[in-house]
Design an enzyme around this catalytic site. Structure first.
Site, PDB file in Angstrom:
ATOM      1  N   ASP A  81     -92.201 -69.622 -54.842  1.00 31.24           N
ATOM      2  CA  ASP A  81     -91.497 -70.012 -53.631  1.00 31.24           C
ATOM      3  C   ASP A  81     -91.067 -68.705 -52.957  1.00 31.24           C
ATOM      4  O   ASP A  81     -90.088 -68.082 -53.355  1.00 31.24           O
ATOM      5  CB  ASP A  81     -90.286 -70.875 -54.012  1.00 31.24           C
ATOM      6  CG  ASP A  81     -89.360 -71.193 -52.843  1.00 31.24           C
ATOM      7  OD1 ASP A  81     -89.609 -70.705 -51.725  1.00 31.24           O
ATOM      8  OD2 ASP A  81     -88.373 -71.921 -53.070  1.00 31.24           O
ATOM      9  N   ARG A 120     -97.135 -67.589 -61.687  1.00 32.20           N
ATOM     10  CA  ARG A 120     -98.160 -68.608 -61.457  1.00 32.20           C
ATOM     11  C   ARG A 120     -97.868 -69.437 -60.213  1.00 32.20           C
ATOM     12  O   ARG A 120     -98.765 -69.952 -59.548  1.00 32.20           O
ATOM     13  CB  ARG A 120     -98.252 -69.541 -62.663  1.00 32.20           C
ATOM     14  CG  ARG A 120     -96.933 -70.254 -62.956  1.00 32.20           C
ATOM     15  CD  ARG A 120     -97.088 -71.651 -63.491  1.00 32.20           C
ATOM     16  NE  ARG A 120     -95.781 -72.287 -63.559  1.00 32.20           N
ATOM     17  CZ  ARG A 120     -95.422 -73.334 -62.833  1.00 32.20           C
ATOM     18  NH1 ARG A 120     -96.263 -73.885 -61.979  1.00 32.20           N
ATOM     19  NH2 ARG A 120     -94.216 -73.856 -62.960  1.00 32.20           N
ATOM     20  N   CYS A 176     -92.244 -70.122 -63.946  1.00 28.52           N
ATOM     21  CA  CYS A 176     -92.972 -69.647 -62.772  1.00 28.52           C
ATOM     22  C   CYS A 176     -93.295 -68.163 -62.949  1.00 28.52           C
ATOM     23  O   CYS A 176     -94.447 -67.765 -62.888  1.00 28.52           O
ATOM     24  CB  CYS A 176     -92.148 -69.882 -61.514  1.00 28.52           C
ATOM     25  SG  CYS A 176     -91.856 -71.631 -61.155  1.00 28.52           S
ATOM     26  N   TRP A 213     -79.753 -72.883 -61.255  1.00 28.42           N
ATOM     27  CA  TRP A 213     -80.432 -73.915 -62.030  1.00 28.42           C
ATOM     28  C   TRP A 213     -79.784 -75.303 -61.927  1.00 28.42           C
ATOM     29  O   TRP A 213     -80.216 -76.227 -62.604  1.00 28.42           O
ATOM     30  CB  TRP A 213     -80.475 -73.499 -63.504  1.00 28.42           C
ATOM     31  CG  TRP A 213     -81.512 -72.464 -63.782  1.00 28.42           C
ATOM     32  CD1 TRP A 213     -81.349 -71.116 -63.845  1.00 28.42           C
ATOM     33  CD2 TRP A 213     -82.907 -72.707 -64.016  1.00 28.42           C
ATOM     34  NE1 TRP A 213     -82.540 -70.496 -64.108  1.00 28.42           N
ATOM     35  CE2 TRP A 213     -83.513 -71.447 -64.222  1.00 28.42           C
ATOM     36  CE3 TRP A 213     -83.685 -73.864 -64.079  1.00 28.42           C
ATOM     37  CZ2 TRP A 213     -84.870 -71.315 -64.481  1.00 28.42           C
ATOM     38  CZ3 TRP A 213     -85.032 -73.723 -64.345  1.00 28.42           C
ATOM     39  CH2 TRP A 213     -85.612 -72.470 -64.533  1.00 28.42           C
ATOM     40  N   GLU A 224     -78.444 -64.153 -64.171  1.00 29.48           N
ATOM     41  CA  GLU A 224     -79.519 -64.993 -64.692  1.00 29.48           C
ATOM     42  C   GLU A 224     -80.373 -64.204 -65.682  1.00 29.48           C
ATOM     43  O   GLU A 224     -80.726 -64.725 -66.751  1.00 29.48           O
ATOM     44  CB  GLU A 224     -80.390 -65.513 -63.548  1.00 29.48           C
ATOM     45  CG  GLU A 224     -81.515 -66.422 -64.033  1.00 29.48           C
ATOM     46  CD  GLU A 224     -82.551 -66.727 -62.970  1.00 29.48           C
ATOM     47  OE1 GLU A 224     -83.074 -67.857 -62.954  1.00 29.48           O
ATOM     48  OE2 GLU A 224     -82.855 -65.820 -62.155  1.00 29.48           O
ATOM     49  N   TYR A 268     -87.845 -70.065 -70.377  1.00 29.93           N
ATOM     50  CA  TYR A 268     -87.719 -68.618 -70.269  1.00 29.93           C
ATOM     51  C   TYR A 268     -87.150 -67.929 -71.502  1.00 29.93           C
ATOM     52  O   TYR A 268     -87.878 -67.568 -72.414  1.00 29.93           O
ATOM     53  CB  TYR A 268     -86.894 -68.271 -69.025  1.00 29.93           C
ATOM     54  CG  TYR A 268     -87.624 -68.594 -67.743  1.00 29.93           C
ATOM     55  CD1 TYR A 268     -88.705 -67.827 -67.313  1.00 29.93           C
ATOM     56  CD2 TYR A 268     -87.256 -69.690 -66.957  1.00 29.93           C
ATOM     57  CE1 TYR A 268     -89.392 -68.132 -66.140  1.00 29.93           C
ATOM     58  CE2 TYR A 268     -87.929 -70.005 -65.779  1.00 29.93           C
ATOM     59  CZ  TYR A 268     -88.995 -69.219 -65.385  1.00 29.93           C
ATOM     60  OH  TYR A 268     -89.670 -69.532 -64.239  1.00 29.93           O
TER      61      TYR A 268
END
Length: 310
Positions: free
Chosen positions: A215, A212, A190, A87, A65, A129
């Protein structure tokens, strides 16, 4: 459990959130227990890597990733063809929502792999991203009052150059939070801000990652490994030694439907201290491949499955 093991701070954070976190209604509708503001610190010296051992983390998926981010790619097909599932849920949910075709996730992913035109239409995540990292859009105004697209900004290359030329700068930042394009993203970033810092002795590269939304059960183990890997690659490219990874979380949460995972993981004891070797120095930050990375001494407990909240 040994208080000195690097993973204990992660387990303590998990326990604190589950014990003390506020229950909140969240975007997914699943519900969370959440705290606001958290910090973890990990040494990256001597090839150390913050890879969790109380459950198996599929580090190669996290590495693939990260390499995908660095290409600036936004379509999941390259990940799908490598067997990376991180994803898949987001474009699948969009496909079902927009077409009304309640196709199973596995069937959707297979179509992404088999049909390039289908993937082009339904596999794209928007400017997430990597697109922001290496091709942040710019615009220039014309004399007639309209504007046209300018050259994209490669933040990653800029940070590497600034680390080489002005190591004492406080502006070594890779930012993913492009306000103008958030509504086009399948999921706003995130892990949004990476700031790099060269230690006082001028030899060690530190990284602070601000997340921000986090999980903790499913996402954070991948985020920690990915940030450490990125730091290691940049350190190698700038002739610096890896220093410290500092992780900071905003809304730091556990999903209510992850209770079984949480309770099982908190009963386990960390074991071993895995290391990460990078076998070669690539010609540039964009030249690494998965074959360049090797993790040693990793003997984790078994994986624990839990549903992803989309």
């Amino acid at each position: 459990m040994s208080e000195s093991h690097y993973e204990q701070q992660y387990l303590d954070l998990m326990a604190r959130i589950w014990r003390e976190g506020d229950e909140r209604v969240d975007r997914t509708g699943v519900g969370t227990r959440s705290i606001f503001g958290a910090q973890l610190r990990f040494s990256l010296a001597d090839n150390a890597i913050p890879l969790l051992t109380t459950k198996r983390v599929f580090w190669k998926a996290a590495a693939r990733e990260m390499l995908w981010f660095l290409t600036g790619e936004t379509n999941i097909r390259p990940l799908v063809l490598q067997g990376v599932k991180i994803w898949n849920e987001w474009p699948h949910a969009r496909y079902v929502r927009e077409t009304g075709d309640d196709i199973a996730l596995d069937e959707f992913v297979q179509r992404i792999a088999d049909d390039e035109s289908f993937a082009a239409r339904w596999g794209d995540l928007g400017p997430v991203y990597g697109k922001q990292w290496v091709d942040w859009p710019t615009y220039r105004y014309r004399p007639d009052g309209l504007y046209e697209k300018g050259d994209g900004i490669d933040q990653v290359s800029q940070v590497i150059e600034s680390l080489r030329t002005t190591p004492g700068s406080r502006r070594h930042i890779i930012e993913g939070w492009n306000v103008a394009e958030l509504d086009r993203m399948a999921l706003p970033p995130c892990h949004k801000t990476y700031q790099f810092h060269v230690g006082a002795d001028g030899t060690r590269l530190n990284c602070l990652l601000y997340q921000r939304s986090c999980d903790v059960a499913l996402g954070l183990p991948f985020n920690l490994f990915g940030a450490a890997l990125l730091t290691r690659m940049i350190a190698q490219q700038t002739d610096l030694e890896p220093g410290e990874l500092v992780w900071m979380g905003g809304d730091t949460h556990l999903y209510l439907n992850h209770e079984a995972l949480i309770r099982e993981q908190l009963e386990r004891e960390p074991r071993g201290r895995p290391t990460l070797e990078i076998s070669r120095r690539a010609p540039s930050i964009f030249g690494y491949t998965i074959e360049d990375f090797a993790v040693s001494g990793y003997s984790p407990h078994a994986a624990i499955k839990a549903p992803v909240a989309v």
